[in-house]
Design a protein around this motif. Structure first.
Motif, PDB file in Angstrom:
ATOM      1  N   TYR A 150       0.836  -1.212   0.000  1.00  0.00           N
ATOM      2  CA  TYR A 150       0.000   0.000   0.000  1.00  0.00           C
ATOM      3  C   TYR A 150       0.866   1.256   0.000  1.00  0.00           C
ATOM      4  CZ  TYR A 150      -3.511  -3.315   1.662  1.00  0.00           C
ATOM      5  OH  TYR A 150      -4.347  -4.386   1.785  1.00  0.00           O
ATOM      6  N   ALA A 151       0.253   2.343  -0.494  1.00  0.00           N
ATOM      7  CA  ALA A 151       0.917   3.640  -0.383  1.00  0.00           C
ATOM      8  C   ALA A 151       0.642   4.149   1.022  1.00  0.00           C
ATOM      9  CB  ALA A 151       0.341   4.584  -1.424  1.00  0.00           C
ATOM     10  N   LEU A 152       1.692   4.429   1.764  1.00  0.00           N
ATOM     11  CA  LEU A 152       1.523   4.815   3.171  1.00  0.00           C
ATOM     12  C   LEU A 152       2.136   6.175   3.461  1.00  0.00           C
ATOM     13  CD1 LEU A 152       2.298   1.351   4.177  1.00  0.00           C
ATOM     14  CD2 LEU A 152       1.016   2.560   5.844  1.00  0.00           C
ATOM     15  N   ASP A 153       1.579   6.806   4.452  1.00  0.00           N
ATOM     16  CA  ASP A 153       2.107   8.087   4.890  1.00  0.00           C
ATOM     17  C   ASP A 153       2.782   7.838   6.248  1.00  0.00           C
ATOM     18  OD1 ASP A 153       2.580  10.619   5.724  1.00  0.00           O
ATOM     19  OD2 ASP A 153       0.478  11.256   5.791  1.00  0.00           O
ATOM     20  N   TYR A 154       4.124   7.785   6.246  1.00  0.00           N
ATOM     21  CA  TYR A 154       4.823   7.429   7.479  1.00  0.00           C
ATOM     22  C   TYR A 154       4.626   8.482   8.562  1.00  0.00           C
ATOM     23  CZ  TYR A 154       8.289   5.920  10.821  1.00  0.00           C
ATOM     24  OH  TYR A 154       8.895   5.506  11.967  1.00  0.00           O
ATOM     25  N   SER A 155       4.522   9.741   8.135  1.00  0.00           N
ATOM     26  CA  SER A 155       4.364  10.789   9.154  1.00  0.00           C
ATOM     27  C   SER A 155       3.058  10.589   9.932  1.00  0.00           C
ATOM     28  CB  SER A 155       4.413  12.167   8.512  1.00  0.00           C
ATOM     29  OG  SER A 155       3.379  12.274   7.574  1.00  0.00           O
ATOM     30  N   ALA A 156       2.025  10.088   9.235  1.00  0.00           N
ATOM     31  CA  ALA A 156       0.730   9.870   9.904  1.00  0.00           C
ATOM     32  C   ALA A 156       0.855   8.785  10.966  1.00  0.00           C
ATOM     33  CB  ALA A 156      -0.325   9.489   8.870  1.00  0.00           C
ATOM     34  N   ILE A 157       1.521   7.702  10.613  1.00  0.00           N
ATOM     35  CA  ILE A 157       1.657   6.585  11.570  1.00  0.00           C
ATOM     36  C   ILE A 157       2.550   7.024  12.747  1.00  0.00           C
ATOM     37  CG2 ILE A 157       3.682   5.322  10.646  1.00  0.00           C
ATOM     38  CD1 ILE A 157       2.079   2.773  10.813  1.00  0.00           C
ATOM     39  N   ARG A 158       3.564   7.814  12.452  1.00  0.00           N
ATOM     40  CA  ARG A 158       4.488   8.284  13.505  1.00  0.00           C
ATOM     41  C   ARG A 158       3.759   9.247  14.447  1.00  0.00           C
ATOM     42  NH1 ARG A 158       8.585  11.726  10.856  1.00  0.00           N
ATOM     43  NH2 ARG A 158       6.849  13.151  11.112  1.00  0.00           N
ATOM     44  N   ASP A 159       2.976  10.171  13.845  1.00  0.00           N
ATOM     45  CA  ASP A 159       2.228  11.132  14.674  1.00  0.00           C
ATOM     46  C   ASP A 159       1.240  10.429  15.588  1.00  0.00           C
ATOM     47  OD1 ASP A 159       3.647  13.013  13.347  1.00  0.00           O
ATOM     48  OD2 ASP A 159       1.971  13.756  12.114  1.00  0.00           O
ATOM     49  N   MET A 160       0.556   9.446  15.023  1.00  0.00           N
ATOM     50  CA  MET A 160      -0.439   8.736  15.841  1.00  0.00           C
ATOM     51  C   MET A 160       0.236   7.926  16.934  1.00  0.00           C
ATOM     52  SD  MET A 160      -3.354   7.662  13.121  1.00  0.00           S
ATOM     53  CE  MET A 160      -4.512   7.058  14.293  1.00  0.00           C
ATOM     54  N   ALA A 161       1.376   7.335  16.596  1.00  0.00           N
ATOM     55  CA  ALA A 161       2.117   6.564  17.604  1.00  0.00           C
ATOM     56  C   ALA A 161       2.526   7.487  18.755  1.00  0.00           C
ATOM     57  CB  ALA A 161       3.336   5.923  16.982  1.00  0.00           C
ATOM     58  N   MET A 162       2.958   8.697  18.402  1.00  0.00           N
ATOM     59  CA  MET A 162       3.351   9.669  19.448  1.00  0.00           C
ATOM     60  C   MET A 162       2.144  10.077  20.269  1.00  0.00           C
ATOM     61  SD  MET A 162       6.189  12.058  17.636  1.00  0.00           S
ATOM     62  CE  MET A 162       6.175  13.286  18.930  1.00  0.00           C
ATOM     63  N   GLU A 163       1.039  10.306  19.566  1.00  0.00           N
ATOM     64  CA  GLU A 163      -0.182  10.751  20.237  1.00  0.00           C
ATOM     65  C   GLU A 163      -0.692   9.710  21.235  1.00  0.00           C
ATOM     66  OE1 GLU A 163      -3.017  12.036  17.361  1.00  0.00           O
ATOM     67  OE2 GLU A 163      -4.497  12.641  18.884  1.00  0.00           O
ATOM     68  N   PHE A 164      -0.576   8.454  20.844  1.00  0.00           N
ATOM     69  CA  PHE A 164      -1.065   7.381  21.722  1.00  0.00           C
ATOM     70  C   PHE A 164       0.021   6.854  22.660  1.00  0.00           C
ATOM     71  CE2 PHE A 164      -3.995   6.685  18.006  1.00  0.00           C
ATOM     72  CZ  PHE A 164      -5.113   7.176  18.649  1.00  0.00           C
ATOM     73  N   GLY A 165       1.218   7.339  22.481  1.00  0.00           N
ATOM     74  CA  GLY A 165       2.323   6.873  23.320  1.00  0.00           C
ATOM     75  C   GLY A 165       2.732   5.452  22.999  1.00  0.00           C
ATOM     76  N   LEU A 166       2.674   5.080  21.711  1.00  0.00           N
ATOM     77  CA  LEU A 166       3.038   3.716  21.316  1.00  0.00           C
ATOM     78  C   LEU A 166       4.520   3.651  20.960  1.00  0.00           C
ATOM     79  CD1 LEU A 166       0.073   2.940  18.857  1.00  0.00           C
ATOM     80  CD2 LEU A 166       0.333   2.066  21.176  1.00  0.00           C
ATOM     81  N   PRO A 167       5.237   2.694  21.501  1.00  0.00           N
ATOM     82  CA  PRO A 167       6.654   2.554  21.111  1.00  0.00           C
ATOM     83  C   PRO A 167       6.748   2.018  19.681  1.00  0.00           C
ATOM     84  CG  PRO A 167       6.031   0.838  22.666  1.00  0.00           C
ATOM     85  CD  PRO A 167       4.833   1.705  22.507  1.00  0.00           C
ATOM     86  N   THR A 168       7.601   2.616  18.874  1.00  0.00           N
ATOM     87  CA  THR A 168       7.681   2.203  17.467  1.00  0.00           C
ATOM     88  C   THR A 168       8.698   1.076  17.247  1.00  0.00           C
ATOM     89  OG1 THR A 168       9.218   4.018  17.113  1.00  0.00           O
ATOM     90  CG2 THR A 168       6.931   4.388  16.432  1.00  0.00           C
ATOM     91  N   ASP A 169       9.524   0.801  18.265  1.00  0.00           N
ATOM     92  CA  ASP A 169      10.567  -0.206  18.084  1.00  0.00           C
ATOM     93  C   ASP A 169      10.260  -1.545  18.764  1.00  0.00           C
ATOM     94  OD1 ASP A 169      12.145   1.489  16.590  1.00  0.00           O
ATOM     95  OD2 ASP A 169      12.931   2.456  18.402  1.00  0.00           O
ATOM     96  N   LYS A 170       9.297  -1.540  19.654  1.00  0.00           N
ATOM     97  CA  LYS A 170       8.982  -2.798  20.373  1.00  0.00           C
ATOM     98  C   LYS A 170       8.045  -3.658  19.529  1.00  0.00           C
ATOM     99  CE  LYS A 170       9.485  -1.563  25.210  1.00  0.00           C
ATOM    100  NZ  LYS A 170       8.783  -1.322  26.468  1.00  0.00           N
ATOM    101  N   PRO A 171       8.156  -4.989  19.657  1.00  0.00           N
ATOM    102  CA  PRO A 171       7.254  -5.848  18.879  1.00  0.00           C
ATOM    103  C   PRO A 171       5.789  -5.598  19.247  1.00  0.00           C
ATOM    104  CG  PRO A 171       8.982  -7.138  19.914  1.00  0.00           C
ATOM    105  CD  PRO A 171       9.096  -5.763  20.471  1.00  0.00           C
ATOM    106  N   ILE A 172       4.948  -5.584  18.236  1.00  0.00           N
ATOM    107  CA  ILE A 172       3.520  -5.334  18.473  1.00  0.00           C
ATOM    108  C   ILE A 172       2.929  -6.446  19.341  1.00  0.00           C
ATOM    109  CG2 ILE A 172       1.281  -5.209  17.273  1.00  0.00           C
ATOM    110  CD1 ILE A 172       2.700  -3.641  15.088  1.00  0.00           C
ATOM    111  N   SER A 173       3.506  -7.648  19.213  1.00  0.00           N
ATOM    112  CA  SER A 173       2.976  -8.774  19.998  1.00  0.00           C
ATOM    113  C   SER A 173       3.101  -8.540  21.501  1.00  0.00           C
ATOM    114  CB  SER A 173       3.690 -10.067  19.601  1.00  0.00           C
ATOM    115  OG  SER A 173       5.085  -9.885  19.706  1.00  0.00           O
ATOM    116  N   SER A 174       4.012  -7.629  21.893  1.00  0.00           N
ATOM    117  CA  SER A 174       4.173  -7.365  23.332  1.00  0.00           C
ATOM    118  C   SER A 174       3.207  -6.284  23.828  1.00  0.00           C
ATOM    119  CB  SER A 174       5.617  -6.951  23.626  1.00  0.00           C
ATOM    120  OG  SER A 174       5.889  -5.686  23.028  1.00  0.00           O
ATOM    121  N   PHE A 175       2.426  -5.698  22.927  1.00  0.00           N
ATOM    122  CA  PHE A 175       1.484  -4.635  23.312  1.00  0.00           C
ATOM    123  C   PHE A 175       0.262  -5.221  24.024  1.00  0.00           C
ATOM    124  CE2 PHE A 175       2.510  -1.324  19.722  1.00  0.00           C
ATOM    125  CZ  PHE A 175       3.840  -1.334  20.128  1.00  0.00           C
TER     126      PHE A 175
END
Lengths: 293, 360
Positions: free
Chosen positions: A100-125
């Motif tokens: 898919y065509a993705l907008d990385y800034s959007a995913i990064r902004d949302m991760a920051m907004e929700f306080g999601l770590p971008t480097d940790k495995p999603i399975s550990s969330f």
């Protein structure tokens, strides 16, 4: 964007998951609601090109959708999304960007907004964090048709509101369509402008919540003495979902003259029509559908 | 197909390929170092290496087939992959090819490495026969991978059904061509045997043909016995015609098998694509039919390499059991499965007999 279904049917084993469904949806945010097993997920899978229809036709901007031929610019986020093992949010971005065509800034902004770590495995969330991560990814995809299946399950109210505003910001008034399937109507409150009600694979109702209400009104009143449901019904008023606390009562009705009738009989010090929530309208529509069966 | 996606797929299986490559290299180098100088004065690798290396390659091709198409057994991943907007046929081809490249490239590299080691040890190498040896190896890996992909991919579209059919045709063609060449070109059957003996002598026993012959001709008694038998089988007939008639027999049966398979296993609705389920009886029937067809093809194939058929059949049984367990989600063998095994055994025997009759 126009998505059109023409008498579509789909069997899953012996069950008729979708049974002669027809509708036309234009751009905006559509709430696909129905009870568990109503056929919501099956319909989304048909739209996503995962299932092929047994009968009928699905069109997206006039182009048929089918097996091996999903509509262009479609993104489907199922209730239990797939993520290759060990991928972080960054990895998920890289994985999705293969298709898919993705907008990385959007995913990064949302991760920051929700306080999601971008480097940790999603399975550990946690469950809610996983949901936020998948929604962040889904909303960063440049899709014209976004299909969300029970996507808000497990979200806390704050995150839910943030996601809702993101969806509105990205999709409303931009020739894009979002279809959100949910059995939790409250989560669609103040989000969906159109609702598609399905029951046992059939279309039960469709339209804006006011249209689905079919003249349903909500009455709130404070009486001088406690009044029961049967007292009100004795005036020829159809009473739905009667609730009372002391002298205060609240109910739904289709009777347009109910206020006049109640004033004439009980002379309540306070009586007023109050706006119905989408949840009340749809819950009522679903209950009506059950009664007809 | 999206290049980014291909690269992503390629990266995903890198660990698997490293293990495969390392294991293959270790075994090859080990056997290269224990090779001996034969009575003909050339360096001869150990007798068991070909079978061992082929077994590793076959085992990895089975695992690779499982890994490549495992997404179809999981609802989450099938939801994802079937909705990405890529045509299913392209998705299938992309995954199939990436895996096949991953199986073949390390094998070729290791084979060349093996030649290099032999050369360094003073072996007199025949490059034509070396090429033949590697070609046989590729054929056996490709065939094993294809046969494994049959059940694991649960190919239920017409495209996949016919894809399997045509690729199997191509593999058989590729595998039998060198034989046809030798038999046809030399005409005389004893000359054919000479070529076989030379192949055994010089080829590094990495692949199907040399692996077989290196075992057969390990000692003079066995060599004489087998030579007599083969000479009797081939000597009085037109050898080229014999091989050609096997083609005809195979070509006559496979299209019918493919058509019936596609008809029975077709999935007009597509919903079972990614769903492990017990399924209606026709689906189970088609599944056993599919395995039977694979057994038949193996049988036809094994006629030329009778000794290797034992190994192939063992692998086949293991694959069959793995597929049946995966399919039914239990390790118990049902009565229905036993019927399936019996059906496959008969099919494989029929393949061998039919190929033999056609050849004679």
């Amino acid at each position: 964007m126009i998505v059109e279904a023409k008498s579509i049917s789909k069997r899953l084993g012996e069950t008729r998951a979708i049974d002669g469904l027809s509708f036309v949806l234009t751009d905006g945010i559509v709430g696909l609601v129905g009870k568990n097993g109503a056929g919501k997920s099956t319909l989304l899978r048909c739209l996503a090109g995962v299932y092929q229809l047994d009968a009928g036709e699905l069109l997206c901007d006039g182009v048929p959708i089918g097996l091996s031929r999903p509509a262009e610019g479609t993104f489907f986020l199922p209730d239990d999304p797939y993520c290759p093992k060990g991928l972080s949010l960054k990895g998920l971005y890289r994985f999705l960007s293969c298709h898919y065509a993705l907008d990385y800034s959007a995913i990064r902004d949302m991760a920051m907004e929700f306080g999601l770590p971008t480097d940790k495995p999603i399975s550990s969330f946690s469950k809610g964090m996983k949901r936020q991560a998948y929604l962040a990814a889904a909303l960063s995809v440049d899709s014209r048709l976004l299909l969300l299946d029970e996507a808000f399950d497990g979200l806390d109210p704050l995150a839910l509101e943030k996601i809702k505003s993101r969806i509105v910001e990205r999709f409303v008034g931009k020739d894009r369509l979002v279809i959100i399937a949910s059995h939790n109507i409250v989560s669609l409150e103040r989000l969906s402008d159109t609702f598609l009600l399905i029951d046992k694979g059939r279309l039960s109702d469709k339209g804006a919540s006011e249209e689905i209400a079919h003249g349903l009104t909500k009455i709130q009143a404070v009486f001088s003495v406690p009044v029961s449901e049967s007292d009100i019904e004795s005036l020829g008023i159809d009473v739905i979902g009667f609730r009372s606390q002391g002298a205060m009562a609240e109910f739904l009705t289709h009777d347009e003259s109910s206020i006049d009738k109640l004033k004439g009989r009980f002379a309540p010090p306070y009586i007023e029509k109050v706006p119905l929530t989408s949840t009340e309208i749809i819950a009522h529509a679903m209950a009506e559908g059950e009664k007809h069966e | 197909m999206n290049r980014k996606y291909l690269l992503f797929e390629a990266r995903r299986w890198l660990g698997f390929v490293i293990v495969y490559f390392a294991l293959l290299s270790a075994v090859v180098l080990l056997f290269a170092s224990v090779s001996y100088v034969s009575v003909y004065g050339t360096v001869q690798p150990s007798n068991v290496d070909g079978t061992t290396i082929n077994s590793i390659a076959i085992a990895f091709s089975v695992i690779m087939a499982m890994l490549t198409f495992s997404y179809r057994y999981d609802r989450k991943s099938s939801d994802y992959y079937l909705s990405i907007g890529e045509k299913r046929d392209r998705l299938f081809i992309a995954r199939y090819l990436v895996s096949l490249v991953y199986l073949i490239v390390p094998y070729v590299i290791v084979s060349l490495l093996f030649y290099l080691v032999l050369y360094c040890r003073g072996a007199v190498l025949d490059y034509g026969l070396g090429f033949l040896s590697i070609l046989f190896g590729i054929v056996i890996i490709a065939a094993s991978y294809l046969v494994s992909c049959f059940p694991f991919s649960r190919g239920k579209t017409y495209f996949e059904g016919f894809f399997y059919f045509f690729v199997m045709m191509a593999i058989l063609q590729l595998g039998l061509l060198p034989l046809s060449f030798f038999v046809g070109a030399l005409v005389k059957s004893d000359a054919f045997m000479e070529v076989c003996l030379k192949a055994v002598e010089y080829a590094p026993s990495l692949a199907l043909g040399p692996a077989l012959f290196s075992e057969l001709f390990a000692n003079d008694i066995a060599k004489a016995a087998v030579t007599d038998t083969l000479l009797k089988a081939l000597g009085e007939s037109d050898a080229f015609l014999a091989v050609f008639s096997t083609y005809v027999a195979t070509y006559a049966v496979l299209p019918i098998a493919a058509t019936v398979y596609v008809y029975l296993a077709r999935e007009p609705s597509g919903e079972k694509m990614g769903r492990p389920s017990k399924g209606p009886s026709f689906e189970r029937y088609s599944y056993h039919f599919l395995m039977g067809t694979a057994a038949f093809i193996l049988g036809c194939f094994c006629y030329f390499f009778v000794y290797l058929s034992i190994l192939l059949f063992v692998v086949y049984c293991v694959v069959y059991y793995a597929v049946a367990s995966l399919y039914a989600r239990t390790f118990k063998v049902s009565l229905w499965d036993l019927y399936g095994y019996a059906f496959s055994l008969v099919a494989m025997a029929s393949g061998i007999v039919l190929a033999a009759i056609a050849a004679v």
